[in-house]
Motif scaffolding. Structure first.
Motif, PDB file in Angstrom:
ATOM      1  N   VAL A 190       1.035  -1.366  -0.217  1.00 50.44           N
ATOM      2  CA  VAL A 190       0.036   0.232  -0.011  1.00 50.44           C
ATOM      3  C   VAL A 190       0.876   1.389  -0.052  1.00 50.44           C
ATOM      4  CG1 VAL A 190      -1.742   1.234   1.392  1.00 50.44           C
ATOM      5  CG2 VAL A 190      -1.887  -1.035   1.158  1.00 50.44           C
ATOM      6  N   ALA A 191       1.988   1.185   0.910  1.00 51.07           N
ATOM      7  CA  ALA A 191       2.683   2.367   0.908  1.00 51.07           C
ATOM      8  C   ALA A 191       3.399   2.683  -0.425  1.00 51.07           C
ATOM      9  CB  ALA A 191       3.986   2.251   2.083  1.00 51.07           C
ATOM     10  N   ARG A 192       3.990   1.522  -0.784  1.00 44.51           N
ATOM     11  CA  ARG A 192       4.585   1.606  -2.182  1.00 44.51           C
ATOM     12  C   ARG A 192       3.651   2.363  -3.460  1.00 44.51           C
ATOM     13  NH1 ARG A 192       9.516  -0.128  -2.688  1.00 44.51           N
ATOM     14  NH2 ARG A 192      10.270  -1.578  -0.925  1.00 44.51           N
ATOM     15  N   TRP A 193       2.327   2.087  -3.518  1.00 41.77           N
ATOM     16  CA  TRP A 193       1.342   2.407  -4.184  1.00 41.77           C
ATOM     17  C   TRP A 193       0.813   3.788  -4.124  1.00 41.77           C
ATOM     18  CZ3 TRP A 193       0.798   1.258  -9.287  1.00 41.77           C
ATOM     19  CH2 TRP A 193       1.053   0.028  -9.401  1.00 41.77           C
ATOM     20  N   VAL A 194       1.010   4.174  -2.840  1.00 43.05           N
ATOM     21  CA  VAL A 194       0.787   5.737  -2.607  1.00 43.05           C
ATOM     22  C   VAL A 194       1.993   6.574  -3.131  1.00 43.05           C
ATOM     23  CG1 VAL A 194       0.633   7.400  -0.666  1.00 43.05           C
ATOM     24  CG2 VAL A 194      -0.563   5.220  -0.460  1.00 43.05           C
ATOM     25  N   HIS A 195       3.223   6.299  -2.907  1.00 41.62           N
ATOM     26  CA  HIS A 195       4.422   6.905  -3.382  1.00 41.62           C
ATOM     27  C   HIS A 195       3.995   6.851  -4.852  1.00 41.62           C
ATOM     28  CE1 HIS A 195       8.345   8.491  -3.799  1.00 41.62           C
ATOM     29  NE2 HIS A 195       8.501   7.594  -4.762  1.00 41.62           N
ATOM     30  N   GLU A 196       3.793   5.832  -5.601  1.00 44.16           N
ATOM     31  CA  GLU A 196       3.759   5.761  -6.939  1.00 44.16           C
ATOM     32  C   GLU A 196       2.897   6.445  -7.602  1.00 44.16           C
ATOM     33  OE1 GLU A 196       6.213   3.622  -8.431  1.00 44.16           O
ATOM     34  OE2 GLU A 196       5.663   3.482 -10.273  1.00 44.16           O
ATOM     35  N   LYS A 197       1.954   6.813  -6.985  1.00 46.40           N
ATOM     36  CA  LYS A 197       0.763   7.207  -7.507  1.00 46.40           C
ATOM     37  C   LYS A 197       0.836   8.976  -7.119  1.00 46.40           C
ATOM     38  CE  LYS A 197      -2.568   3.846  -8.871  1.00 46.40           C
ATOM     39  NZ  LYS A 197      -4.011   3.568  -8.837  1.00 46.40           N
ATOM     40  N   SER A 198       1.863   9.318  -6.324  1.00 43.48           N
ATOM     41  CA  SER A 198       1.727  10.598  -5.730  1.00 43.48           C
ATOM     42  C   SER A 198       2.694  11.562  -6.699  1.00 43.48           C
ATOM     43  CB  SER A 198       2.468  10.647  -4.405  1.00 43.48           C
ATOM     44  OG  SER A 198       3.795  10.418  -4.554  1.00 43.48           O
ATOM     45  N   ASN A 199       2.514  13.039  -6.619  1.00 45.77           N
ATOM     46  CA  ASN A 199       3.417  13.588  -7.286  1.00 45.77           C
ATOM     47  C   ASN A 199       5.010  13.692  -7.016  1.00 45.77           C
ATOM     48  OD1 ASN A 199       0.934  14.646  -8.048  1.00 45.77           O
ATOM     49  ND2 ASN A 199       0.897  16.088  -6.438  1.00 45.77           N
ATOM     50  N   ARG A 200       5.032  12.794  -5.997  1.00 46.85           N
ATOM     51  CA  ARG A 200       6.715  12.581  -5.482  1.00 46.85           C
ATOM     52  C   ARG A 200       7.356  11.393  -6.055  1.00 46.85           C
ATOM     53  NH1 ARG A 200       7.771  15.348  -0.650  1.00 46.85           N
ATOM     54  NH2 ARG A 200       6.147  16.614   0.141  1.00 46.85           N
ATOM     55  N   VAL A 201       6.602  10.912  -7.250  1.00 46.84           N
ATOM     56  CA  VAL A 201       6.848   9.751  -7.493  1.00 46.84           C
ATOM     57  C   VAL A 201       8.641   9.733  -8.206  1.00 46.84           C
ATOM     58  CG1 VAL A 201       5.847  10.044  -9.754  1.00 46.84           C
ATOM     59  CG2 VAL A 201       6.365   7.793  -8.930  1.00 46.84           C
ATOM     60  N   THR A 202       8.746  10.750  -8.852  1.00 49.70           N
ATOM     61  CA  THR A 202      10.137  11.293  -9.085  1.00 49.70           C
ATOM     62  C   THR A 202      11.179  11.337  -8.107  1.00 49.70           C
ATOM     63  OG1 THR A 202       9.769  13.435  -9.566  1.00 49.70           O
ATOM     64  CG2 THR A 202       9.676  12.019 -11.327  1.00 49.70           C
ATOM     65  N   GLY A 203      10.634  11.469  -6.820  1.00 50.79           N
ATOM     66  CA  GLY A 203      11.571  11.612  -5.708  1.00 50.79           C
ATOM     67  C   GLY A 203      11.803  10.182  -5.183  1.00 50.79           C
ATOM     68  N   PRO A 204      12.641  10.149  -4.164  1.00 49.44           N
ATOM     69  CA  PRO A 204      13.127   8.946  -3.487  1.00 49.44           C
ATOM     70  C   PRO A 204      11.906   8.206  -2.534  1.00 49.44           C
ATOM     71  CG  PRO A 204      13.878  10.574  -2.330  1.00 49.44           C
ATOM     72  CD  PRO A 204      13.351  11.248  -3.313  1.00 49.44           C
ATOM     73  N   LEU A 205      11.830   6.853  -2.499  1.00 44.38           N
ATOM     74  CA  LEU A 205      10.905   6.243  -1.476  1.00 44.38           C
ATOM     75  C   LEU A 205      11.924   5.785  -0.514  1.00 44.38           C
ATOM     76  CD1 LEU A 205       8.397   5.334  -0.219  1.00 44.38           C
ATOM     77  CD2 LEU A 205       8.661   3.439  -1.776  1.00 44.38           C
ATOM     78  N   VAL A 206      12.017   6.226   0.555  1.00 41.39           N
ATOM     79  CA  VAL A 206      13.163   5.832   1.605  1.00 41.39           C
ATOM     80  C   VAL A 206      12.317   4.984   2.724  1.00 41.39           C
ATOM     81  CG1 VAL A 206      14.899   6.370   3.330  1.00 41.39           C
ATOM     82  CG2 VAL A 206      14.800   7.604   1.220  1.00 41.39           C
ATOM     83  N   GLU A 207      12.873   3.727   3.057  1.00 40.65           N
ATOM     84  CA  GLU A 207      12.103   2.945   3.951  1.00 40.65           C
ATOM     85  C   GLU A 207      13.065   2.789   5.109  1.00 40.65           C
ATOM     86  OE1 GLU A 207      10.883  -0.610   1.804  1.00 40.65           O
ATOM     87  OE2 GLU A 207      10.784  -1.492   4.044  1.00 40.65           O
ATOM     88  N   VAL A 208      12.446   2.836   6.334  1.00 41.93           N
ATOM     89  CA  VAL A 208      13.147   2.517   7.466  1.00 41.93           C
ATOM     90  C   VAL A 208      12.289   1.563   8.227  1.00 41.93           C
ATOM     91  CG1 VAL A 208      14.181   3.504   9.742  1.00 41.93           C
ATOM     92  CG2 VAL A 208      13.480   5.117   7.879  1.00 41.93           C
ATOM     93  N   ASN A 209      12.792   0.381   8.719  1.00 43.03           N
ATOM     94  CA  ASN A 209      12.229  -0.380   9.763  1.00 43.03           C
ATOM     95  C   ASN A 209      12.501  -0.092  10.973  1.00 43.03           C
ATOM     96  OD1 ASN A 209      11.255  -2.565  11.151  1.00 43.03           O
ATOM     97  ND2 ASN A 209      11.743  -4.070   9.476  1.00 43.03           N
ATOM     98  N   CYS A 210      11.829   0.542  11.884  1.00 44.72           N
ATOM     99  CA  CYS A 210      11.780   1.039  13.018  1.00 44.72           C
ATOM    100  C   CYS A 210      12.197  -0.259  14.072  1.00 44.72           C
ATOM    101  CB  CYS A 210      10.691   1.867  13.479  1.00 44.72           C
ATOM    102  SG  CYS A 210      10.349   3.187  12.544  1.00 44.72           S
ATOM    103  N   ALA A 211      11.679  -1.447  13.790  1.00 45.37           N
ATOM    104  CA  ALA A 211      11.924  -2.801  14.744  1.00 45.37           C
ATOM    105  C   ALA A 211      13.313  -3.133  14.594  1.00 45.37           C
ATOM    106  CB  ALA A 211      10.871  -3.550  14.467  1.00 45.37           C
TER     107      ALA A 211
END
Ligand code: ATP
Ligand code: MG
Length: 386
Positions: free
Chosen positions: A176-197
Motif C-alpha cells: 500500500v505504501a509503495r502504491w501511495v508513493h507511486e501514484k503521488s506527485n513525489r514519484v520522481t523523488g525517492p521512497l526511503v524505507e526505515v524498519n523501526c523495529a
C-alpha cells in the motif's frame, strides 16, 4: 517431458500422431472433439495443443478462441484437412502458432512442434524480464475491502497527507505504501524505507536524522539520515509501533516543524518529506500502555488505511493464487502451472495466520512439489500435513 494434447475426431489421425510423437519422446493425451479438448485443456497445463479444424460440437476455431481465454500462453498448432487451408490461415491470424496439413509430414511436424515450444519458453522468459523491470507489484483482489483501499490510495496519494497503515503481518501494508508513493506527485523523488523495529534504540536517532563526524564514539564519518535522504519524496516508517519513546519525541518535532537536526550538529535542516507509517500493533492500545505518544499518533494518522487479514477476504484467494502461479512459474522459467478447483477450495478454507505472504510461500511450495496441475491431494500433503 513435454506433454501434447491432440484434438481430432478422426481416430486414425490421433493414432498416427500419437505413435510418431511418443516415439520422439513426447507425452500425449487425446480428445475426440473440441468440447472434450476444452475440458482437458482446463484441467491440465499442456506444453502444446494439436487441434483439428473441422470437428463436431466445438470446431477448431472456436477451440482456439476459448483456449486463448483460458491460457493464452499455450501454443496451438492446427491440423488442416484437404479442403480447409484457408481456415487454417485464418486460425494463424487469430493466434494459432502454425498449421500442419493432413496427412502430416513427419519432418515438418517435428520442426513445427519444436519451434513452437522453444518460442514459448522465450515468451515466458520475456515476461519474467518485463516483470522484473516493472516497479511495483500489482495489488491483486476485487473484494470490497481491497477495492476500497485502492480508491483511498487514488484519492490521497496526490496530497501530502500523512498516512497510517495498519494490519496483521503479511497483509500488504508495504505494498500500500509503495502504491501511495507511486501514484503521488513525489514519484520522481525517492521512497526511503526505515524498519523501526530492526534498528537498536541507541542508533535510531542517527539513522533517522544523521550525525556529524565525531558526535559519538563510533561516528567516524558524517552521515545523512533517512529524513534527509527522503527529501522531495516519501519516508516510509515501517513498524512504527516499535519505536522508542525518545525517538518518537524527535520524529514528532520533525513532523511539526518540517526540520531536523543531525546528531551532534547545532543547526536545523529543513526537509520536505511525506511520511507514511505502518504497524501491526494497535497503536491506541500502545498509547494506553504508555508505549506510544498520543500526539504523534494524531500527527501520523491523518489518513488511516486498515488492510484486512486474508481470512476476512477469502474471495480474493483464487485470483491471488492465479497471479502467484504465473509470477512464480515465470521466475522459475517454466510454463504456468494450474490448480484445480478442489485445491483452490481447500486453500480458501485454510486459516491464513501469515496472510498473503504465507499464501505466496504456499503457492511457491506447491509449484515446486506438484505436477503441472496442482491437486487437492497436493494441498493436503504439502500444505496441511497434520
Ligand atoms: N493485494 C496483493 N496482491 C498481490 N500481492 C500482494 C498483495 N498484498 C500483499 N502482497 C504480497 O505479499 C507479500 C507481503 O506483503 P507486504 O510486505 O506488503 O506485507 P506487510 O503487511 O508489510 O507485512 P509485515 O507486517 O510482515 O511487514 C509481498 O510479497 C507483497 O508483494
Ligand atoms: Mg511490511
Amino acid at each position: 517431458m513435454a506433454e501434447i494434447l491432440i484434438i481430432d475426431d478422426e481416430k486414425a489421425i490421433r493414432k498416427t500422431l500419437t505413435e510418431i510423437l511418443s516415439f520422439e519422446g513426447y507425452k500425449l493425451d487425446e480428445a475426440s472433439d473440441g468440447e472434450e479438448g476444452l475440458k482437458k485443456f482446463r484441467e491440465k497445463t499442456y506444453d502444446l495443443v494439436l487441434c483439428d479444424i473441422k470437428m463436431p460440437k466445438i470446431d477448431g476455431l472456436e477451440f482456439l478462441q476459448k483456449a486463448g481465454e483460458i491460457n493464452p500462453d499455450i501454443p496451438i498448432v492446427m491440423i488442416s484437412g484437404h479442403g480447409n487451408i484457408e481456415t487454417a490461415v485464418e486460425a494463424v491470424k487469430k493466434g494459432a502458432y502454425d498449421f500442419i496439413s493432413k496427412p502430416p509430414d513427419l519432418n515438418r511436424l517435428l520442426i513445427t512442434l519444436r519451434n513452437a515450444m522453444e518460442r514459448n519458453s522465450l515468451v515466458t522468459e520475456t515476461k519474467t524480464l518485463k516483470r522484473k523491470v516493472s516497479r511495483v507489484q500489482e495489488m491483486i483482489g476485487g473484494s470490497a475491502p481491497i477495492q476500497k483501499i485502492k480508491d483511498t490510495i487514488d484519492k490521497v496519494a496526490p496530497t501530502d497527507a500523512r498516512i497510517l497503515i495498519t494490519g496483521e503481518n503479511g497483509v500488504g501494508k508495504e505494498l500500500v505504501a509503495r502504491w501511495v508513493h507511486e501514484k503521488s506527485n513525489r514519484v520522481t523523488g525517492p521512497l526511503v524505507e526505515v524498519n523501526c523495529a530492526a534498528i537498536p534504540t541507541e542508533l535510531i536517532e542517527s539513522e533517522l536524522f544523521g550525525h556529524e563526524k565525531g558526535s559519538f564514539t563510533s561516528a567516524i564519518k558524517q552521515r545523512i539520515g533517512k529524513f534527509e535522504q527522503a527529501n522531495g519524496g516519501t519516508l516510509f516508517l515501517d513498524e512504527i509501533g516499535d519505536m522508542s519513546l525518545s525517538a518518537q519525541a524527535k520524529v514528532l518535532r520533525a513532523l511539526q516543524e518540517g526540520k531536523i537536526t543531525r546528531v551532534g550538529a547545532d543547526k536545523d535542516i529543513s526537509v520536505d518529506v511525506r511520511v507514511i507509517a505502518a504497524t501491526n500493533k494497535d497503536l491506541l492500545q500502545e498509547v494506553d500502555a504508555k508505549n506510544f505518544r498520543l500526539d504523534l499518533y494524531h500527527r501520523l494518522s491523518v489518513i488511516l488505511i486498515h488492510v484486512p487479514s486474508l481470512n476476512e477476504r477469502r474471495d480474493d484467494i483464487p485470483v491471488l493464487v492465479d497471479q502467484f502461479l504465473e509470477d512464480i512459474c515465470a521466475d522459475y522459467g517454466i510454463s504456468k502451472k494450474s490448480m484445480d478447483e478442489d485445491a483452490i477450495k481447500l486453500l480458501q478454507d485454510y486459516d491464513w495466520t501469515g496472510n498473503i505472504r504465507e499464501l505466496r510461500n504456499v503457492v511457491e511450495r506447491l509449484v515446486i512439489l506438484s505436477a503441472k496441475t496442482v491437486s487437492s491431494e497436493d494441498v493436503r500433503s504439502y500444505v496441511m500435513p497434520r
